[in-house]
Scaffold this motif. Structure first.
Motif, PDB file in Angstrom:
ATOM      1  N   VAL A  93       0.756  -1.092   0.045  1.00 38.76           N
ATOM      2  CA  VAL A  93       0.001  -0.129  -0.020  1.00 38.76           C
ATOM      3  C   VAL A  93       0.790   1.140   0.043  1.00 38.76           C
ATOM      4  CG1 VAL A  93      -0.268   0.069   2.540  1.00 38.76           C
ATOM      5  CG2 VAL A  93      -1.851   1.218   1.157  1.00 38.76           C
ATOM      6  N   ASP A  94       0.354   2.196  -0.463  1.00 37.63           N
ATOM      7  CA  ASP A  94       0.978   3.575  -0.409  1.00 37.63           C
ATOM      8  C   ASP A  94       0.950   4.245   0.735  1.00 37.63           C
ATOM      9  OD1 ASP A  94       2.136   5.835  -1.844  1.00 37.63           O
ATOM     10  OD2 ASP A  94       0.194   6.846  -1.556  1.00 37.63           O
ATOM     11  N   PHE A  95       1.906   4.519   1.221  1.00 38.38           N
ATOM     12  CA  PHE A  95       2.195   5.311   2.693  1.00 38.38           C
ATOM     13  C   PHE A  95       1.237   6.498   2.687  1.00 38.38           C
ATOM     14  CE2 PHE A  95       4.040   7.765   6.071  1.00 38.38           C
ATOM     15  CZ  PHE A  95       4.107   6.879   7.265  1.00 38.38           C
ATOM     16  N   ASN A  96       1.128   7.136   2.079  1.00 43.11           N
ATOM     17  CA  ASN A  96       0.388   8.176   2.025  1.00 43.11           C
ATOM     18  C   ASN A  96      -1.202   7.951   2.055  1.00 43.11           C
ATOM     19  OD1 ASN A  96       2.400  10.170   1.937  1.00 43.11           O
ATOM     20  ND2 ASN A  96       2.371  10.451  -0.110  1.00 43.11           N
ATOM     21  N   SER A  97      -1.293   6.895   1.251  1.00 43.91           N
ATOM     22  CA  SER A  97      -2.917   6.485   1.301  1.00 43.91           C
ATOM     23  C   SER A  97      -3.269   5.973   2.637  1.00 43.91           C
ATOM     24  CB  SER A  97      -2.967   5.260   0.250  1.00 43.91           C
ATOM     25  OG  SER A  97      -2.858   5.898  -0.965  1.00 43.91           O
ATOM     26  N   LEU A  98      -2.294   5.156   3.296  1.00 40.63           N
ATOM     27  CA  LEU A  98      -2.517   4.495   4.483  1.00 40.63           C
ATOM     28  C   LEU A  98      -2.809   5.756   5.751  1.00 40.63           C
ATOM     29  CD1 LEU A  98      -2.168   2.070   6.489  1.00 40.63           C
ATOM     30  CD2 LEU A  98       0.275   2.399   6.714  1.00 40.63           C
ATOM     31  N   ILE A  99      -2.053   6.776   5.631  1.00 40.42           N
ATOM     32  CA  ILE A  99      -2.001   7.733   6.533  1.00 40.42           C
ATOM     33  C   ILE A  99      -3.348   8.480   6.303  1.00 40.42           C
ATOM     34  CG2 ILE A  99      -1.250   9.937   7.352  1.00 40.42           C
ATOM     35  CD1 ILE A  99       0.408   7.588   8.085  1.00 40.42           C
ATOM     36  N   SER A 112      -8.932   4.815  16.620  1.00 41.71           N
ATOM     37  CA  SER A 112      -7.360   5.028  16.428  1.00 41.71           C
ATOM     38  C   SER A 112      -6.668   3.938  16.699  1.00 41.71           C
ATOM     39  CB  SER A 112      -7.021   6.223  17.537  1.00 41.71           C
ATOM     40  OG  SER A 112      -7.712   7.391  17.507  1.00 41.71           O
ATOM     41  N   ALA A 113      -5.808   3.449  15.846  1.00 43.88           N
ATOM     42  CA  ALA A 113      -5.037   2.393  15.804  1.00 43.88           C
ATOM     43  C   ALA A 113      -4.247   2.225  17.016  1.00 43.88           C
ATOM     44  CB  ALA A 113      -3.979   2.033  14.497  1.00 43.88           C
ATOM     45  N   THR A 114      -4.518   1.041  17.710  1.00 42.69           N
ATOM     46  CA  THR A 114      -3.451   0.930  18.965  1.00 42.69           C
ATOM     47  C   THR A 114      -1.997   0.068  18.697  1.00 42.69           C
ATOM     48  OG1 THR A 114      -4.466  -1.285  19.290  1.00 42.69           O
ATOM     49  CG2 THR A 114      -5.462   0.477  20.325  1.00 42.69           C
ATOM     50  N   ASN A 115      -2.186  -0.602  17.661  1.00 47.93           N
ATOM     51  CA  ASN A 115      -0.988  -1.155  17.168  1.00 47.93           C
ATOM     52  C   ASN A 115      -0.811  -1.016  15.605  1.00 47.93           C
ATOM     53  OD1 ASN A 115       1.318  -2.620  16.865  1.00 47.93           O
ATOM     54  ND2 ASN A 115       0.511  -4.665  17.649  1.00 47.93           N
ATOM     55  N   ILE A 116       0.262  -0.421  15.341  1.00 41.23           N
ATOM     56  CA  ILE A 116       0.567  -0.296  13.926  1.00 41.23           C
ATOM     57  C   ILE A 116       2.115  -0.998  13.398  1.00 41.23           C
ATOM     58  CG2 ILE A 116       1.153   1.357  11.803  1.00 41.23           C
ATOM     59  CD1 ILE A 116      -0.735   3.172  13.481  1.00 41.23           C
ATOM     60  N   THR A 117       2.214  -1.825  12.550  1.00 42.24           N
ATOM     61  CA  THR A 117       3.354  -2.238  12.056  1.00 42.24           C
ATOM     62  C   THR A 117       3.538  -1.854  10.725  1.00 42.24           C
ATOM     63  OG1 THR A 117       3.075  -4.242  13.518  1.00 42.24           O
ATOM     64  CG2 THR A 117       5.007  -4.550  11.873  1.00 42.24           C
ATOM     65  N   VAL A 118       4.585  -1.244  10.339  1.00 39.46           N
ATOM     66  CA  VAL A 118       5.014  -0.898   8.850  1.00 39.46           C
ATOM     67  C   VAL A 118       6.269  -1.221   8.425  1.00 39.46           C
ATOM     68  CG1 VAL A 118       5.204   1.192   7.396  1.00 39.46           C
ATOM     69  CG2 VAL A 118       3.174   1.305   9.173  1.00 39.46           C
ATOM     70  N   GLU A 119       6.426  -1.915   7.177  1.00 36.78           N
ATOM     71  CA  GLU A 119       7.662  -2.388   6.733  1.00 36.78           C
ATOM     72  C   GLU A 119       7.782  -1.790   5.419  1.00 36.78           C
ATOM     73  OE1 GLU A 119       8.004  -6.512   6.986  1.00 36.78           O
ATOM     74  OE2 GLU A 119       7.601  -6.567   9.095  1.00 36.78           O
ATOM     75  N   THR A 120       8.967  -1.360   4.941  1.00 40.44           N
ATOM     76  CA  THR A 120       9.077  -0.939   3.685  1.00 40.44           C
ATOM     77  C   THR A 120       9.132  -1.939   2.494  1.00 40.44           C
ATOM     78  OG1 THR A 120      11.560  -0.494   3.734  1.00 40.44           O
ATOM     79  CG2 THR A 120       9.782   1.414   4.384  1.00 40.44           C
ATOM     80  N   ASN A 121       8.509  -1.960   1.432  1.00 37.95           N
ATOM     81  CA  ASN A 121       8.558  -2.763   0.307  1.00 37.95           C
ATOM     82  C   ASN A 121       9.498  -2.110  -0.632  1.00 37.95           C
ATOM     83  OD1 ASN A 121       6.982  -4.902   1.345  1.00 37.95           O
ATOM     84  ND2 ASN A 121       5.206  -4.118   0.000  1.00 37.95           N
ATOM     85  N   ASN A 122       9.387  -0.926  -1.181  1.00 34.78           N
ATOM     86  CA  ASN A 122      10.187  -0.418  -2.038  1.00 34.78           C
ATOM     87  C   ASN A 122       9.947   1.140  -1.777  1.00 34.78           C
ATOM     88  OD1 ASN A 122       8.002   0.268  -3.622  1.00 34.78           O
ATOM     89  ND2 ASN A 122       7.945  -1.472  -4.478  1.00 34.78           N
ATOM     90  N   ALA A 123      10.696   2.077  -2.631  1.00 37.35           N
ATOM     91  CA  ALA A 123      10.395   3.516  -2.263  1.00 37.35           C
ATOM     92  C   ALA A 123       9.008   3.891  -2.220  1.00 37.35           C
ATOM     93  CB  ALA A 123      11.363   4.339  -3.340  1.00 37.35           C
ATOM     94  N   GLU A 124       7.950   3.340  -2.787  1.00 38.62           N
ATOM     95  CA  GLU A 124       6.634   3.736  -2.857  1.00 38.62           C
ATOM     96  C   GLU A 124       5.820   3.190  -2.153  1.00 38.62           C
ATOM     97  OE1 GLU A 124       6.210   3.199  -7.085  1.00 38.62           O
ATOM     98  OE2 GLU A 124       7.521   4.770  -7.568  1.00 38.62           O
ATOM     99  N   THR A 125       5.759   1.783  -1.912  1.00 37.43           N
ATOM    100  CA  THR A 125       5.001   1.288  -0.865  1.00 37.43           C
ATOM    101  C   THR A 125       5.447   0.486   0.097  1.00 37.43           C
ATOM    102  OG1 THR A 125       5.476  -0.791  -2.223  1.00 37.43           O
ATOM    103  CG2 THR A 125       3.709   0.512  -3.054  1.00 37.43           C
ATOM    104  N   VAL A 126       4.412   0.311   1.193  1.00 37.76           N
ATOM    105  CA  VAL A 126       4.818  -0.466   2.518  1.00 37.76           C
ATOM    106  C   VAL A 126       3.966  -1.478   2.708  1.00 37.76           C
ATOM    107  CG1 VAL A 126       5.767   1.638   3.651  1.00 37.76           C
ATOM    108  CG2 VAL A 126       3.383   1.194   3.659  1.00 37.76           C
ATOM    109  N   LYS A 127       4.473  -2.452   3.706  1.00 35.59           N
ATOM    110  CA  LYS A 127       3.677  -3.492   4.074  1.00 35.59           C
ATOM    111  C   LYS A 127       3.262  -3.179   5.551  1.00 35.59           C
ATOM    112  CE  LYS A 127       4.085  -8.399   5.079  1.00 35.59           C
ATOM    113  NZ  LYS A 127       4.976  -9.552   5.108  1.00 35.59           N
ATOM    114  N   ALA A 128       2.106  -3.061   5.784  1.00 34.25           N
ATOM    115  CA  ALA A 128       1.289  -2.596   6.956  1.00 34.25           C
ATOM    116  C   ALA A 128       0.378  -3.485   7.659  1.00 34.25           C
ATOM    117  CB  ALA A 128       0.839  -1.262   6.646  1.00 34.25           C
TER     118      ALA A 128
END
Length: 136
Positions: A93-99, A112-128
């Motif tokens: 997912v795009d990080f800006n879209s996630l926010i 409101s999220a109590t637990n967020i885990t975000v890992e980068t896939n590449n420069a544009e997307t993340v795994k969350a």
């Protein structure tokens, strides 16, 4: 003093006691009773409104999973392990879209999220992964 004067004075005394009791006891009691009746009606109206709002909130919690599935379509996996939490997992997912999603959830549903885990896939997307409590 004759009997007639005694009767008149006694009657006047009894009448003045009745009038004073009426003015000092009964009238304030009646005024307070009217105020309490008005408050009771207002409180019943407030209770009816609160019950209706609670029903709407419960129905929105039940429909929240469906709404999110429609909104996110095939971009996320949404699970609800119990009635208290909602898990959302994004593989890409795009990080800006996630926010933006988090901001929308907070504004629309007060979540409101109590637990967020975000890992980068590449420069544009993340795994969350997000955990949202449904009851706060």
């Amino acid at each position: 003093m004759n009997i007639r004067e005694k009767v008149i004075l006694s009657s006047g005394g009894i009448l003045s006691i009745i009038l004073i009791s009426y003015g000092w006891v009964w009238l304030p009691y009646q005024a307070e009773l009217k105020i309490l009746q008005i408050r009771k009606i207002e409180y019943q109206n407030d209770l009816a409104w609160m019950q209706q709002a609670a029903l709407q909130l419960k129905s929105s919690e039940k429909n929240l999973t469906t709404i999110l599935q429609q909104r996110l379509q095939n971009t996320a996996i949404i699970t609800q392990p119990d009635n208290k939490t909602l898990h959302i997992k994004f593989e890409q997912v795009d990080f800006n879209s996630l926010i933006k999603l988090l901001a929308d959830l907070h504004q629309q549903y007060n979540l409101s999220a109590t637990n967020i885990t975000v890992e980068t896939n590449n420069a544009e997307t993340v795994k969350a992964q997000l955990i949202l409590p449904l009851e706060q």
